[in-house]
Design a protein around this motif. Structure first.
Motif, PDB file in Angstrom:
ATOM      1  N   ASP A 238       0.745  -1.552   0.135  1.00 49.79           N
ATOM      2  CA  ASP A 238      -0.001   0.138   0.438  1.00 49.79           C
ATOM      3  C   ASP A 238       0.564   0.923  -0.161  1.00 49.79           C
ATOM      4  N   MET A 239       1.683   1.072   0.624  1.00 49.09           N
ATOM      5  CA  MET A 239       2.816   2.400   0.427  1.00 49.09           C
ATOM      6  C   MET A 239       3.374   2.914  -0.934  1.00 49.09           C
ATOM      7  N   LEU A 240       4.083   1.466  -1.765  1.00 47.69           N
ATOM      8  CA  LEU A 240       4.426   1.381  -2.999  1.00 47.69           C
ATOM      9  C   LEU A 240       3.011   2.074  -3.797  1.00 47.69           C
ATOM     10  N   ARG A 241       1.972   1.851  -3.432  1.00 46.99           N
ATOM     11  CA  ARG A 241       0.656   2.547  -4.089  1.00 46.99           C
ATOM     12  C   ARG A 241       0.278   3.989  -3.849  1.00 46.99           C
ATOM     13  N   GLY A 242       0.730   4.330  -2.745  1.00 44.97           N
ATOM     14  CA  GLY A 242       0.569   5.632  -2.515  1.00 44.97           C
ATOM     15  C   GLY A 242       1.110   6.383  -3.204  1.00 44.97           C
ATOM     16  N   VAL A 243       2.862   5.847  -3.082  1.00 43.43           N
ATOM     17  CA  VAL A 243       3.327   6.647  -4.135  1.00 43.43           C
ATOM     18  C   VAL A 243       3.735   7.140  -5.347  1.00 43.43           C
ATOM     19  N   ALA A 244       3.084   5.964  -5.709  1.00 40.91           N
ATOM     20  CA  ALA A 244       3.099   5.911  -7.180  1.00 40.91           C
ATOM     21  C   ALA A 244       2.343   6.701  -7.279  1.00 40.91           C
ATOM     22  N   ALA A 245       0.762   6.368  -7.081  1.00 40.31           N
ATOM     23  CA  ALA A 245      -0.132   7.245  -6.851  1.00 40.31           C
ATOM     24  C   ALA A 245       0.480   9.260  -7.073  1.00 40.31           C
ATOM     25  N   ARG A 246       0.995   8.771  -6.988  1.00 39.55           N
ATOM     26  CA  ARG A 246       1.718  10.640  -6.385  1.00 39.55           C
ATOM     27  C   ARG A 246       2.846  10.811  -8.127  1.00 39.55           C
ATOM     28  N   GLY A 247       3.009   9.941  -7.901  1.00 41.26           N
ATOM     29  CA  GLY A 247       3.506  10.575  -9.414  1.00 41.26           C
ATOM     30  C   GLY A 247       5.430   9.653  -9.697  1.00 41.26           C
ATOM     31  N   PHE A 248       5.735   9.492  -8.391  1.00 42.50           N
ATOM     32  CA  PHE A 248       6.936   8.763  -8.710  1.00 42.50           C
ATOM     33  C   PHE A 248       7.027   7.273  -8.753  1.00 42.50           C
ATOM     34  N   GLY A 249       7.701   7.428  -9.610  1.00 41.52           N
ATOM     35  CA  GLY A 249       8.408   6.178 -10.588  1.00 41.52           C
ATOM     36  C   GLY A 249       9.540   5.359 -10.528  1.00 41.52           C
ATOM     37  N   THR A 250      10.258   6.510  -8.946  1.00 37.17           N
ATOM     38  CA  THR A 250      10.828   4.819  -8.887  1.00 37.17           C
ATOM     39  C   THR A 250      11.062   5.254  -7.225  1.00 37.17           C
ATOM     40  N   VAL A 251      11.463   4.156  -6.566  1.00 36.14           N
ATOM     41  CA  VAL A 251      11.283   4.218  -5.204  1.00 36.14           C
ATOM     42  C   VAL A 251      12.287   2.570  -4.581  1.00 36.14           C
ATOM     43  N   LEU A 252      13.234   4.142  -3.657  1.00 42.03           N
ATOM     44  CA  LEU A 252      14.054   2.895  -2.981  1.00 42.03           C
ATOM     45  C   LEU A 252      13.644   2.714  -1.688  1.00 42.03           C
ATOM     46  N   PHE A 253      13.355   1.132  -1.603  1.00 44.12           N
ATOM     47  CA  PHE A 253      13.088   0.224  -0.083  1.00 44.12           C
ATOM     48  C   PHE A 253      14.226   0.402   0.713  1.00 44.12           C
ATOM     49  N   LYS A 254      14.030   0.300   1.921  1.00 42.11           N
ATOM     50  CA  LYS A 254      15.372  -0.160   2.699  1.00 42.11           C
ATOM     51  C   LYS A 254      14.441  -0.486   3.965  1.00 42.11           C
ATOM     52  N   PRO A 255      15.158  -1.937   3.484  1.00 45.53           N
ATOM     53  CA  PRO A 255      14.305  -2.658   4.428  1.00 45.53           C
ATOM     54  C   PRO A 255      15.392  -3.026   6.034  1.00 45.53           C
ATOM     55  N   ARG A 295      18.525  12.343  -1.896  1.00 51.04           N
ATOM     56  CA  ARG A 295      17.484  13.589  -1.012  1.00 51.04           C
ATOM     57  C   ARG A 295      16.387  13.243  -1.975  1.00 51.04           C
ATOM     58  N   PRO A 296      15.845  12.112  -1.187  1.00 51.91           N
ATOM     59  CA  PRO A 296      14.086  11.576  -2.603  1.00 51.91           C
ATOM     60  C   PRO A 296      13.191  12.837  -1.326  1.00 51.91           C
ATOM     61  N   GLY A 297      12.424  12.169  -2.992  1.00 51.37           N
ATOM     62  CA  GLY A 297      11.290  13.568  -2.825  1.00 51.37           C
ATOM     63  C   GLY A 297      10.123  13.281  -1.506  1.00 51.37           C
ATOM     64  N   LEU A 298       9.484  11.599  -1.950  1.00 46.07           N
ATOM     65  CA  LEU A 298       8.852  11.707   0.059  1.00 46.07           C
ATOM     66  C   LEU A 298       9.789  10.611   0.260  1.00 46.07           C
ATOM     67  N   VAL A 299       9.608   9.998   1.774  1.00 41.91           N
ATOM     68  CA  VAL A 299       9.587   8.943   2.683  1.00 41.91           C
ATOM     69  C   VAL A 299       9.047   8.861   3.664  1.00 41.91           C
ATOM     70  N   VAL A 300       8.613   7.450   3.178  1.00 44.48           N
ATOM     71  CA  VAL A 300       7.517   7.285   3.521  1.00 44.48           C
ATOM     72  C   VAL A 300       7.411   6.016   4.772  1.00 44.48           C
ATOM     73  N   GLY A 301       6.772   5.676   5.653  1.00 45.78           N
ATOM     74  CA  GLY A 301       6.946   4.590   6.783  1.00 45.78           C
ATOM     75  C   GLY A 301       6.251   4.054   7.722  1.00 45.78           C
ATOM     76  N   CYS A 302       5.687   3.253   8.743  1.00 43.88           N
ATOM     77  CA  CYS A 302       4.622   3.268   9.313  1.00 43.88           C
ATOM     78  C   CYS A 302       5.412   4.416  10.744  1.00 43.88           C
ATOM     79  N   PHE A 303       6.421   3.689  11.553  1.00 39.75           N
ATOM     80  CA  PHE A 303       6.793   5.030  12.933  1.00 39.75           C
ATOM     81  C   PHE A 303       7.794   4.873  13.232  1.00 39.75           C
ATOM     82  N   SER A 304       8.978   4.593  12.196  1.00 40.52           N
ATOM     83  CA  SER A 304       9.962   4.425  11.551  1.00 40.52           C
ATOM     84  C   SER A 304      10.203   6.129  12.469  1.00 40.52           C
ATOM     85  N   THR A 305      11.976   5.227  13.237  1.00 37.65           N
ATOM     86  CA  THR A 305      12.835   6.808  14.437  1.00 37.65           C
ATOM     87  C   THR A 305      12.878   8.017  12.719  1.00 37.65           C
ATOM     88  N   ALA A 306      13.193   6.983  12.021  1.00 38.09           N
ATOM     89  CA  ALA A 306      14.301   7.708  11.186  1.00 38.09           C
ATOM     90  C   ALA A 306      12.908   8.639  10.161  1.00 38.09           C
TER      91      ALA A 306
END
Length: 435
Positions: A238-255, A295-306
């Protein structure tokens, strides 16, 4: 003089480095020993923090580095603790192993309420303890009561000022003063770590300007039993769908460093469906290094301190997702993750799977955190009861509170209490219906 430091994460080690650079641990001619612990579910296949590429610039601050996993093997560090009858013998063995003498002047720990740090505090005795916090948990109450042998030795809490204006609750019931570290010291450490990691790992060669890339922060939710593995995978999707819907074509996933790459494998399927290019970051490189390099255009997470460091220290747009689900699932109520998720959920914009972003309702964050903290450990913070009651009377038992806990504490606002006799009448009507 000798100081023994303990760390289990690279973020924690960076916090220690910032404190050392800021002069919080005396002159450099003191002997410094770093004890590292790998608390991953399967540490045998997960690199320890001292094996991470970003640890190299931190290493010179310590004279020796030892592995707690090797010392307690084959036991898992998070599970093993010494029995009372074994403490004197194991204390001597650990002192011999680390060459600790009578000149030990300080023990520096994180997460002192639980193993492995609590185990280390039990075995390394007769010296003052400094506790340092490496995240949002410092704003919550101490998870468990500490024995006097440990609590009486704690002299200070060092923490990053992640949420200006918010005072830590951690260890405050023992009268331990909180001391914030300067942002500049921490950012300088992050800069040195970023310059030391593989540039291809810190900033993958992906197309588009930085602002066209988004970053998703993975966590460790299913392994902690907060949600199921499928629910965690669904949250990432859902996070990926959300950022894709906002126009981001490249996403970096940080496990998450302790989660491995199983989440990334499932997320690739969603990325293929959406036509999004998904890059997977190196687990052992701290998220802050990616913030600085990408310098990403949007950082998404659940409750990470980051999420908080991205916003406050790097000025990046951030959004949270999944807070309501986690708040509902956290058990017991005093789970130490409750304050971090409360802060991020109440403070940060909320992203939906359709790409919409909504601001949380206005809230007095310090009052909310104090109220939740009181409900988590009321016995440890009786002085917060009046403030908690005032907050609940003003705002009601919203998503941050459990009615059962409020009822047990006799904190339910008057308008939310069941009228006298109502529950009994309902039970009688139900029994008559069944008959």
């Amino acid at each position: 003089m000798t100081r023994l430091f303990y760390a289990s994460t690279l973020f924690g080690a960076m916090t220690l480095a910032a404190a050392i650079d800021d002069g919080r641990f005396g002159p450099r001619d003191d002997r410094r020993i770093l004890l590292v612990s790998n608390n991953a579910a399967v540490p045998e296949v997960t690199p320890s923090l001292d094996e991470a590429p970003g640890f190299a610039p931190l290493r010179p601050r310590f004279d020796e580095v030892h592995s707690w996993n090797e010392i307690v093997a084959p036991m898992h560090p998070s599970d093993w603790k010494a029995r009372a009858i074994e403490v004197p013998m194991l204390s001597r063995l650990l002192a011999t192993r680390l060459s600790l003498g009578d000149d030990l002047c300080e023990l520096v720990l994180e997460s002192v309420a639980v193993p492995p740090a609590r185990t280390v505090a039990t075995l390394v005795r007769d010296c003052p303890i400094t506790v340092y916090s490496d995240g949002l948990m410092s704003y919550g109450p101490t998870r468990d009561a500490l024995p006097l042998e440990i609590s009486g030795r704690i002299t200070r809490l060092l923490h990053l000022d992640l949420v200006p204006g918010l005072a830590p609750l951690l260890l405050s019931e023992y009268g331990v003063p909180a001391d914030a570290l300067p942002d500049r010291a921490f950012l300088d450490v992050v800069e040195s770590v970023t310059s030391a990691v593989d540039p291809a790992a810190a900033a993958p060669d992906v197309p588009g300007a930085p602002e066209s890339r988004a970053m998703i922060l993975g966590q460790y939710l299913s392994a902690l039993g907060i949600v199921t593995a499928d629910e965690e995978a669904g949250l990432h999707a859902d996070m990926l769908r959300g950022v894709a819907a906002r126009g981001f074509g490249t996403v970096l996933f940080k496990p998450h460093p302790a989660a491995g790459r199983r989440h990334a494998l499932r997320l690739r399927e969603t990325a293929a469906e959406l036509g999004v290019r998904l890059e997977v970051a190196t687990e052992s490189v701290p998220a802050e290094s990616y913030f600085a390099a990408l310098r990403p255009g949007l950082v998404v997470g659940c409750f990470s301190t980051a999420l908080i460091t991205a916003r406050n220290h790097y000025g990046l747009p951030v959004a949270a997702m999944g807070g309501e689900l986690v708040l509902e699932r956290l058990s017991p109520y005093e789970n130490s993750n409750r304050i971090p998720v409360t802060i991020t959920d109440a403070l940060l914009p909320r992203l939906a799977a359709d790409g919409s972003v909504s601001d949380p309702p206005p809230v007095d964050l310090p009052a909310l955190v104090r109220a939740v903290g009181y409900c988590m450990r009321a016995g440890a913070h009786p002085g917060l009861r009046e403030a908690a009651s005032a907050h609940l009377d003003a705002h009601g038992p919203d998503r941050y509170f459990k009615r059962q806990r409020l009822s047990a504490l006799e904190l339910l606002p008057a308008r939310d209490r069941t009228a006298p006799g109502t529950l009994g009448r309902l039970r009688r009507r139900l029994s008559q219906t069944l008959l």
